[in-house]
Write a protein that holds these residues in place. Structure first.
Motif, PDB file in Angstrom:
ATOM      1  N   PHE A  61       0.877  -1.186   0.000  1.00 58.77           N
ATOM      2  CA  PHE A  61       0.000   0.000   0.000  1.00 58.77           C
ATOM      3  C   PHE A  61       0.912   1.235   0.000  1.00 58.77           C
ATOM      4  O   PHE A  61       1.745   1.391   0.890  1.00 58.77           O
ATOM      5  N   GLN A  64      -8.442   4.632   9.061  1.00 58.90           N
ATOM      6  CA  GLN A  64      -8.219   3.482   8.162  1.00 58.90           C
ATOM      7  C   GLN A  64      -7.636   2.319   8.965  1.00 58.90           C
ATOM      8  O   GLN A  64      -8.082   1.182   8.837  1.00 58.90           O
ATOM      9  N   VAL A  92     -16.269  11.109   0.997  1.00 60.90           N
ATOM     10  CA  VAL A  92     -15.753  10.823  -0.346  1.00 60.90           C
ATOM     11  C   VAL A  92     -14.232  10.967  -0.384  1.00 60.90           C
ATOM     12  O   VAL A  92     -13.682  11.932   0.146  1.00 60.90           O
ATOM     13  N   GLY A 132     -10.544   7.012   1.433  1.00 55.30           N
ATOM     14  CA  GLY A 132      -9.769   5.778   1.400  1.00 55.30           C
ATOM     15  C   GLY A 132     -10.471   4.550   1.950  1.00 55.30           C
ATOM     16  O   GLY A 132      -9.890   3.778   2.708  1.00 55.30           O
ATOM     17  N   LYS A 133     -11.706   4.328   1.511  1.00 57.49           N
ATOM     18  CA  LYS A 133     -12.429   3.132   1.946  1.00 57.49           C
ATOM     19  C   LYS A 133     -11.998   1.910   1.146  1.00 57.49           C
ATOM     20  O   LYS A 133     -12.049   0.791   1.623  1.00 57.49           O
ATOM     21  N   PRO A 189      -3.637  12.288   4.718  1.00 56.89           N
ATOM     22  CA  PRO A 189      -2.827  13.484   4.922  1.00 56.89           C
ATOM     23  C   PRO A 189      -2.545  14.187   3.595  1.00 56.89           C
ATOM     24  O   PRO A 189      -2.652  13.568   2.534  1.00 56.89           O
ATOM     25  N   GLY A 192     -18.066   7.886  -6.333  1.00 60.43           N
ATOM     26  CA  GLY A 192     -17.009   6.889  -6.378  1.00 60.43           C
ATOM     27  C   GLY A 192     -15.903   7.096  -7.397  1.00 60.43           C
ATOM     28  O   GLY A 192     -14.805   6.582  -7.233  1.00 60.43           O
ATOM     29  N   GLN A 229      -7.390  11.049 -10.191  1.00 64.62           N
ATOM     30  CA  GLN A 229      -6.597  11.955  -9.362  1.00 64.62           C
ATOM     31  C   GLN A 229      -6.132  13.207 -10.095  1.00 64.62           C
ATOM     32  O   GLN A 229      -5.874  14.228  -9.469  1.00 64.62           O
ATOM     33  N   ARG A 282      -8.776  14.536  -5.008  1.00 59.86           N
ATOM     34  CA  ARG A 282      -8.547  13.184  -4.507  1.00 59.86           C
ATOM     35  C   ARG A 282      -7.069  12.845  -4.467  1.00 59.86           C
ATOM     36  O   ARG A 282      -6.691  11.702  -4.274  1.00 59.86           O
TER      37      ARG A 282
HETATM   38  N1  ATP Z   1      -3.874   6.968   3.659  1.00 60.92           N
HETATM   39  C1  ATP Z   1      -3.875   7.502   2.457  1.00 60.92           C
HETATM   40  N2  ATP Z   1      -3.006   8.501   2.128  1.00 60.92           N
HETATM   41  C2  ATP Z   1      -3.017   9.068   0.918  1.00 60.92           C
HETATM   42  N3  ATP Z   1      -3.852   8.700  -0.082  1.00 60.92           N
HETATM   43  C3  ATP Z   1      -4.722   7.707   0.165  1.00 60.92           C
HETATM   44  C4  ATP Z   1      -4.778   7.063   1.442  1.00 60.92           C
HETATM   45  N4  ATP Z   1      -5.743   6.121   1.401  1.00 60.92           N
HETATM   46  C5  ATP Z   1      -6.271   6.166   0.163  1.00 60.92           C
HETATM   47  N5  ATP Z   1      -5.670   7.112  -0.577  1.00 60.92           N
HETATM   48  C6  ATP Z   1      -5.955   7.467  -1.959  1.00 60.92           C
HETATM   49  O1  ATP Z   1      -7.037   8.377  -1.946  1.00 60.92           O
HETATM   50  C7  ATP Z   1      -7.846   8.212  -3.105  1.00 60.92           C
HETATM   51  C8  ATP Z   1      -9.274   8.013  -2.676  1.00 60.92           C
HETATM   52  O2  ATP Z   1      -9.388   6.811  -1.997  1.00 60.92           O
HETATM   53  P1  ATP Z   1     -10.611   5.812  -2.243  1.00 60.92           P
HETATM   54  O3  ATP Z   1     -10.910   5.688  -3.688  1.00 60.92           O
HETATM   55  O4  ATP Z   1     -10.362   4.592  -1.466  1.00 60.92           O
HETATM   56  O5  ATP Z   1     -11.733   6.680  -1.572  1.00 60.92           O
HETATM   57  P2  ATP Z   1     -13.196   6.247  -1.213  1.00 60.92           P
HETATM   58  O6  ATP Z   1     -13.343   6.476   0.230  1.00 60.92           O
HETATM   59  O7  ATP Z   1     -13.469   4.898  -1.743  1.00 60.92           O
HETATM   60  O8  ATP Z   1     -13.990   7.380  -1.993  1.00 60.92           O
HETATM   61  P3  ATP Z   1     -15.394   7.306  -2.776  1.00 60.92           P
HETATM   62  O9  ATP Z   1     -16.428   7.255  -1.749  1.00 60.92           O
HETATM   63  O10 ATP Z   1     -15.419   8.558  -3.523  1.00 60.92           O
HETATM   64  O11 ATP Z   1     -15.314   6.077  -3.599  1.00 60.92           O
HETATM   65  C9  ATP Z   1      -7.285   7.008  -3.830  1.00 60.92           C
HETATM   66  O12 ATP Z   1      -6.525   7.435  -4.905  1.00 60.92           O
HETATM   67  C10 ATP Z   1      -6.441   6.314  -2.801  1.00 60.92           C
HETATM   68  O13 ATP Z   1      -5.367   5.605  -3.358  1.00 60.92           O
END
Ligand code: ATP
Length: 833
Positions: A276, A284, A310, A313-314, A462, A555, A559, A586
């Protein structure tokens, strides 16, 4: 062996009705149905019937039994067969219990001792949640949803807990009747007059009247001088809340009963985690721990909601769950609401699992040709695919899994009723992880601690910076300069309109100024291939400007797209706008949202309010505050299901939430402990004599009566099935038989309500019960008939009814039947173990 559930058996009619119908004898050796009576088409039919072991001959005919036969023994004064007390009750039982029974097999799904233990744990967990809430009490004036009267604007709708819905007028100084001192009062307009409420009282009693749908307003104001209508609405709301909580709890308990061996903790996880590319946020990390515990330490299948704003990072949480399951040789299914999102998930998963060549990933999509689809179906069936991504098509009957272990559902609230039912049915056999981008209010989350497994991701990754939101009247110049800025820094732009109509026009306008870059249109009515191609090229960065409808709403994660322009912003709902804005920002780049309305003069007050809210909540994670204020109800939907909007409409969101908190924290007080059927005694001396005409028509009448008693002993559902089928076969029973059945119903209902003895003396009916006063109050409050309610009192262990006159035996039985049936209708709102 004949299976009543699988193939409906032909229906029966009594012999004397044979004239115009073809019927024949049918040798029926050993069935799940009870002797003599036919199977109904109810899916839950015969669940509880112990088959009679003797072979018997029954009459069968080919016509459907929609019309119960006319009974020759019908007496003057008999109620019409489809509207008598029993069938009214039966119908209600079928409606209320039918759905639950579909999900839960057997009536004793949970043992009392298990439930006891569970309720204890839940209470403990919940105390922690509520303590946290109280910690915030000072900032928010307690964790209640009451409104600060000084925050009200003239014209705002409010709810007074005791009086109902009114319209806020003003806060003014005034004097109280006899006093000469003036103090501040809240003035509220009601249908029949103006109410004046001391400010102090307003703080305790007033709620804002919000509704889930922002455009709805109350149908009418309540009356100051007649609060009965409001009282009914309030009680309806309260009972609905109770039912939801109990339902949630029953589902939870039921799930705890399901067992599967826990997954092994795999050392390969360490490597997967190390791949990751980011440092996970605290939330998380907690979510990772939660799902790992669910999968590797618990025997009950997981049913967890990952709830987060949104872009917080889910997805990574889901990926880790998938890894655990797939490493154990099981299949994982990822269900997305749109094909665009399914494709995105497929890409993200393929990328994240790219070093694991033995893990095979497939996308089932309507973009595929028929033969590609067939090939995928057979790969799934043979177990050659480990992770299967797709839309609701994955829930279809044609998709046969080889060893499905995990279902990941993205944005469950966007699926249809049928699909949600299918998902619910899967929950008992596979682990389910649901992702929701709709924030739920933190207060709701904390209050629910212990009732629903949920992990909340409320901190952004962050380096995420807030999206700069600009709200203004539309101007060509502003649009062009915003796009130019983004393109010049190498980024991409979403340009969103509320309708397909208009997309082309924007295209024509933009190509004039940006002739050297690729611009494309995307909307849901396009050919799938074309849409797929466009989205792919936008994701790759080949297309710089995407002019689209809200197909990009949830969703989508691109980026490099960091400017979003939304035209005719007044036509979008607040939640939609929030989601749309979340498409940008994002990554760690500064992102911009330009929201354009045509002309301020043309906007309604409501639209302006809505836009002001999105403007106000610009900071990261403020989705939660927004949720708290305007769309809490959506988050609420992902916890409870969406059917409750009618109940909420009765009292408004805020009071509904407050009732919910009350109900959650008192769940153990609302408990009914049933008594065994055999121990419920009805001391009303009435022995029905069945007429020889009726008896002669029935084969084995004694056995039939025994069957009835046995059905009553099993549960109310079985008794309902018995009477329904009896009537299908023989028509409406004569009065003595009805009396016999009513006695069974009375004892059955009494047993379920924890009533062990019913006896009468002159005008008094007494019911000995173990139910608490609180439970009695809830039940009697919810009774529809004032006559029944007003006649009942509760005195330590006994419910007493004072009748106006001493009733003859049969009428007395009817009275008891009706009264219990009314009490019984609250049973769904009570914990029953
Ligand atoms: N801890 C982190 N630090 C930095 N970037 C992150 C981190 N966790 C996830 N990301 C990145 O942030 C972006 C958004 O994450 P993700 O798609 O998982 O969001 P989500 O919560 O699923 O949003 P949505 O509800 O819009 O689908 C992705 O490009 C992911 O790689």
């Amino acid at each position: 062996m004949a299976s009543a559930g699988a193939s409906p058996l032909p229906n029966l009619r009594p012999k004397h009705r044979s004239s115009s119908l073809r019927f024949f004898s049918f040798e029926f050796p050993y069935s799940h149905t009870f002797p003599n009576l036919p199977s109904s088409k109810c899916p839950c039919h015969a669940q509880n019937w112990k088959p009679s072991r003797s072979a018997r001959t029954i009459a069968v005919f080919t016509e459907a039994s929609r019309y119960p036969p006319e009974a020759p023994w019908k007496e003057k004064g008999d109620s019409p067969s489809n509207a008598d007390d029993i069938s009214v009750l039966n119908e209600r039982i079928r409606k209320e219990l039918g759905k639950r029974r579909g999900l839960r097999s057997g009536s004793n799904a949970v043992q009392s001792a298990d439930a006891e233990q569970y309720i204890k744990t839940v209470k403990l967990q919940q105390r922690v949640g509520l303590l946290k809430l109280k910690g915030n009490a000072n900032e928010k004036g307690g964790f209640g949803y009451r409104v600060d009267p000084y925050s009200l604007q003239p014209g705002d709708y409010v709810v007074h807990r005791k009086v109902g819905i009114g319209r806020f007028v003003a806060i003014k100084f005034d004097v109280w009747k006899s006093s000469s001192e003036s103090s501040e009062y809240v003035f509220i307009e009601y249908a029949d007059g103006m109410a004046k409420l001391p400010v102090k009282q307003a703080y305790r009693m007033l709620y804002r009247y919000n509704l889930p749908n922002e455009n709805r307003r109350p149908r009418a104001l309540s009356k100051l001088n007649d609060t009965s209508a409001w009282e009914k609405r309030r009680i309806k709301g309260k009972v609905a809340v109770q039912k939801m909580v109990v339902d949630l709890m029953e589902l939870y308990l039921h799930r705890l009963k399901q067992k599967r061996p826990p997954y092994c903790k795999t050392p390969a996880m360490i490597e997967f985690v190390s791949l990751f590319p980011y440092v996970p946020t605290q939330d998380q990390k907690q979510a990772f721990i939660d799902i790992e515990k669910d999968l590797t330490e618990r025997e009950a299948p997981m049913d967890r909601l990952i709830c987060g704003d949104v872009g917080f990072g889910k997805t990574e949480v889901a990926l880790r769950a998938i890894f655990i399951v797939v490493s154990a040789g099981k299949q994982a299914m990822v269900l997305a609401p749109t094909i665009v999102l399914a494709k995105q998930h497929y890409d993200v998963i393929s990328e994240r699992f790219s070093s694991y060549h033995h893990i095979h990933i497939g996308l089932l999509s309507r973009f595929q040709t028929k033969s590609e689809k067939e090939e995928h179906l057979s790969l799934i069936k043979n177990g050659d695919l480990d992770i299967i991504v797709g839309t609701h098509a994955l829930l279809g009957d044609r998709v046969v899994y080889n060893r499905l272990g995990l279902l990941v559902v993205d944005e469950e609230q966007r699926f249809g009723v049928k699909q949600k039912e299918k998902i619910a049915s899967l929950k008992t056999s596979v682990d389910v992880l649901t992702l929701s981008a709709t924030p739920i209010p933190r207060t709701l989350y904390l209050a629910l601690t212990g009732f629903r497994d949920a992990s909340l991701i409320s901190t952004p990754p962050p380096e995420r910076v807030p999206i700069k939101t600009h709200l203004s009247a539309y101007s060509n110049e502003k649009v062009l300069s915003a796009i130019k800025f983004e393109i010049d820094r190498g980024g991409q732009v979403f340009y969103v309109l509320p309708r397909i109509k208009g997309l082309e026009e924007v295209m024509e306008f933009l190509v004039q100024s940006f002739s050297d870059i690729r611009i494309a249109i995307a909307h849901g009515k396009q050919y799938s291939k074309q849409l797929e191609e466009t989205m792919k090229m936008f994701a790759l960065g080949d297309i710089k400007i995407l002019i689209c409808t809200n197909i990009v709403e949830s969703g989508l994660n691109i980026q490099n797209a960091n400017t979003i322009i939304i035209q005719d912003v007044q036509q979008f709902g607040l939640a939609q706008l929030y989601q749309l804005r979340g498409r940008v920002g994002r990554a760690d780049k500064e992102a911009y949202a330009f929201l354009f309305y045509p002309d301020k003069e043309l906007l309604s007050e409501q639209a302006l309010e809505r836009l002001a809210a999105i403007d106000e909540y610009q900071d990261l994670g403020q989705g939660f505050q927004l949720a708290e204020r305007d769309m809490g109800i959506r988050g609420f939907g992902s916890i409870f299901g969406e059917q409750q909007s009618g109940d909420i409409g009765n009292v408004g969101v805020d009071l509904f939430f407050e009732m919910l908190f009350e109900s959650l924290s008192k769940v153990d007080e609302h408990r009914v402990v049933s008594v065994p059927y055999k121990d419920s005694q009805l001391d009303v001396n009435i022995t029905p004599r069945l007429s020889s005409e009726y008896i002669s028509n029935i084969k084995n009448p004694m056995e039939l009566l025994d069957e009835a008693e046995r059905a009553a002993e099993i549960d109310i559902w079985s008794l309902m099935q018995f009477t329904e089928q009896l009537r299908q076969q023989y028509g409406k029973e004569p009065r003595p038989m009805e009396v016999f059945l009513k006695k069974l119903y009375v004892r059955r209902m009494a047993a379920d309500l924890g009533i062990s003895r019913i006896y009468a003396s002159e005008k008094t009916v007494a019911m000995k019960t173990n139910m608490s006063k609180k439970v009695f109050n809830l039940m009697s409050e919810a009774m529809k008939s004032d006559i029944h309610r007003n006649s009942l009192t509760y005195t330590g262990g006994e419910i007493m009814a004072e009748l106006l006159v001493e009733l003859p035996k049969e009428q007395l039985l009817n009275w008891i039947f009706q009264c219990l049936a009314e009490l019984y209708s609250s049973l769904a709102a009570l914990v029953k173990y």
